[in-house]
Design a protein around this motif. Structure first.
Motif, short mmCIF file in Angstrom:
data_model
loop_
_atom_site.label_atom_id
_atom_site.label_comp_id
_atom_site.label_asym_id
_atom_site.label_seq_id
_atom_site.Cartn_x
_atom_site.Cartn_y
_atom_site.Cartn_z
N GLU A 37 -6.91 -58.01 17.60
CA GLU A 37 -6.91 -58.11 16.14
C GLU A 37 -7.36 -56.80 15.49
O GLU A 37 -6.90 -56.45 14.39
CB GLU A 37 -7.78 -59.27 15.66
CG GLU A 37 -9.26 -59.13 15.97
CD GLU A 37 -10.08 -60.27 15.38
OE1 GLU A 37 -9.55 -61.03 14.53
OE2 GLU A 37 -11.25 -60.41 15.77
N CYS A 38 -8.24 -56.05 16.18
CA CYS A 38 -8.67 -54.75 15.66
C CYS A 38 -7.54 -53.73 15.78
O CYS A 38 -7.36 -52.89 14.89
CB CYS A 38 -9.90 -54.26 16.42
SG CYS A 38 -11.37 -55.27 16.17
N ILE A 39 -6.78 -53.80 16.88
CA ILE A 39 -5.61 -52.93 17.04
C ILE A 39 -4.60 -53.23 15.94
O ILE A 39 -4.05 -52.32 15.32
CB ILE A 39 -4.98 -53.13 18.43
CG1 ILE A 39 -5.98 -52.74 19.53
CG2 ILE A 39 -3.69 -52.30 18.57
CD1 ILE A 39 -5.52 -53.09 20.94
N ASP A 40 -4.38 -54.52 15.67
CA ASP A 40 -3.44 -54.93 14.61
C ASP A 40 -3.90 -54.39 13.26
O ASP A 40 -3.08 -53.93 12.45
CB ASP A 40 -3.34 -56.45 14.55
CG ASP A 40 -2.66 -57.05 15.76
OD1 ASP A 40 -2.13 -56.27 16.59
OD2 ASP A 40 -2.64 -58.28 15.89
N TYR A 41 -5.21 -54.45 13.01
CA TYR A 41 -5.75 -53.96 11.74
C TYR A 41 -5.44 -52.47 11.56
O TYR A 41 -4.97 -52.04 10.49
CB TYR A 41 -7.26 -54.19 11.65
CG TYR A 41 -7.94 -53.25 10.69
CD1 TYR A 41 -7.74 -53.37 9.31
CD2 TYR A 41 -8.74 -52.21 11.15
CE1 TYR A 41 -8.33 -52.48 8.43
CE2 TYR A 41 -9.32 -51.31 10.28
CZ TYR A 41 -9.12 -51.46 8.92
OH TYR A 41 -9.68 -50.56 8.04
N VAL A 42 -5.70 -51.67 12.59
CA VAL A 42 -5.47 -50.22 12.49
C VAL A 42 -3.98 -49.94 12.28
O VAL A 42 -3.61 -49.12 11.44
CB VAL A 42 -5.99 -49.49 13.74
CG1 VAL A 42 -5.57 -48.02 13.72
CG2 VAL A 42 -7.51 -49.60 13.83
#
Length: 280
Positions: free
Chosen positions: A230-235
């Motif tokens: 989800e953090c990768i998706d955010y970036v």
């Protein structure tokens, strides 16, 4: 120590301790007991914007973050009452205490890596124990196995740490290319303003998770592969929004909220682990 049902509220109210005339925030302090432990926290009050408010009211939310150095910070709207903040902290007390305990066990985040067995390594948000193996019959490789990140060397010598780091860096780069491509394809349909899938390349950075060129090409930090998906998706979504809005204007943040309504919480999670993910 089991503390699930042993919560005590501090009777004292929050105390104003700093006001640096910042236009964006004012900071206060507070504390509460969880079992026998007193937990102190900072409160960052967002100063009311002088700009005309939009038709849609901003969410009234207390955002809590536990940092790797075990600081606890609550970010709140400027007029949130002390009682509301204290109630929010107590509601999340178990989660706060667990994170403080976890970070206290991971003090190696402030020390340079030595690339020896027993050190912590991260992959997709999970913590793995590094295990260095010497096996003359195996080719040098990196494999995940039952909570361990095994690095196998064909022979041992004085530059073992350098060899281990090189193998890990190569492994992380390979995984980053595969996973970033997968996540880009997953979130791209949300970015309706992007007509063609943008290209991306991997580049290690110390102060950025990603960037977007004026031509719409993305650059992503390989260390991001250590964070949850989800953090990768955010970036990636953050950078895709820059294809439409090249700066951090109000329109940019509205666009980001449209495609990822919980981006603030996800960003806080990523920021809270940044020191560990970037540690080499």
């Amino acid at each position: 120590m089991a503390m699930d049902n042993s919560l005590t509220n501090m009777s004292s109210s929050l105390m104003d301790v700093t006001n640096d005339n910042s236009k964006s925030a004012m900071t206060n302090h507070g504390a509460f007991y969880y079992g026998n432990d007193m937990i102190h926290y900072d409160v960052v009050r967002k100063v009311k914007s002088t700009k005309a408010s939009s038709n849609k009211a901003a969410p009234r939310k207390v955002v809590i973050k536990v940092h790797p150095d075990q600081r606890v910070v609550a970010t709140v709207p400027h007029d949130t009452t002390d009682e509301a903040i204290q109630a929010a902290m107590i509601k999340r007390a178990k989660w706060i205490w667990q994170n403080i305990e976890e970070f206290s066990k991971q003090k190696d985040y402030v020390l340079p890596k030595r690339y020896v067995s027993g050190e912590a390594q991260f992959y997709l948000g999970k913590r793995y124990v590094l295990k260095v193996l010497i096996d003359a019959e195996q080719t040098s490789n990196v494999k995940l196995s039952r909570g361990k990140l095994n690095v196998t060397l064909r022979k041992d010598n004085d530059d073992r740490a350098i060899k281990v780091k090189q193998l890990l860096d190569k492994w992380y780069q390979h995984k980053a290319k595969l996973i970033f491509k997968e996540r880009l394809a997953k979130v791209l349909p949300k970015a309706s303003w992007v007509t063609d899938a943008p290209s991306f390349r991997i580049m290690a950075m110390t102060k950025q998770w990603g960037s977007c060129s004026t031509k719409g090409n993305l650059m992503l930090n390989p260390h991001l592969i250590k964070a949850p998906k989800e953090c990768i998706d955010y970036v990636i979504l953050h950078e895709l929004c820059h294809i439409e809005e090249h700066n951090h204007s109000d329109k940019f943040w509205r666009l980001l909220t449209q495609v990822m309504p919980n981006w603030k919480e996800v960003k806080a999670k990523l920021d809270g682990m940044a020191e560990m993910y970037l540690n080499e």
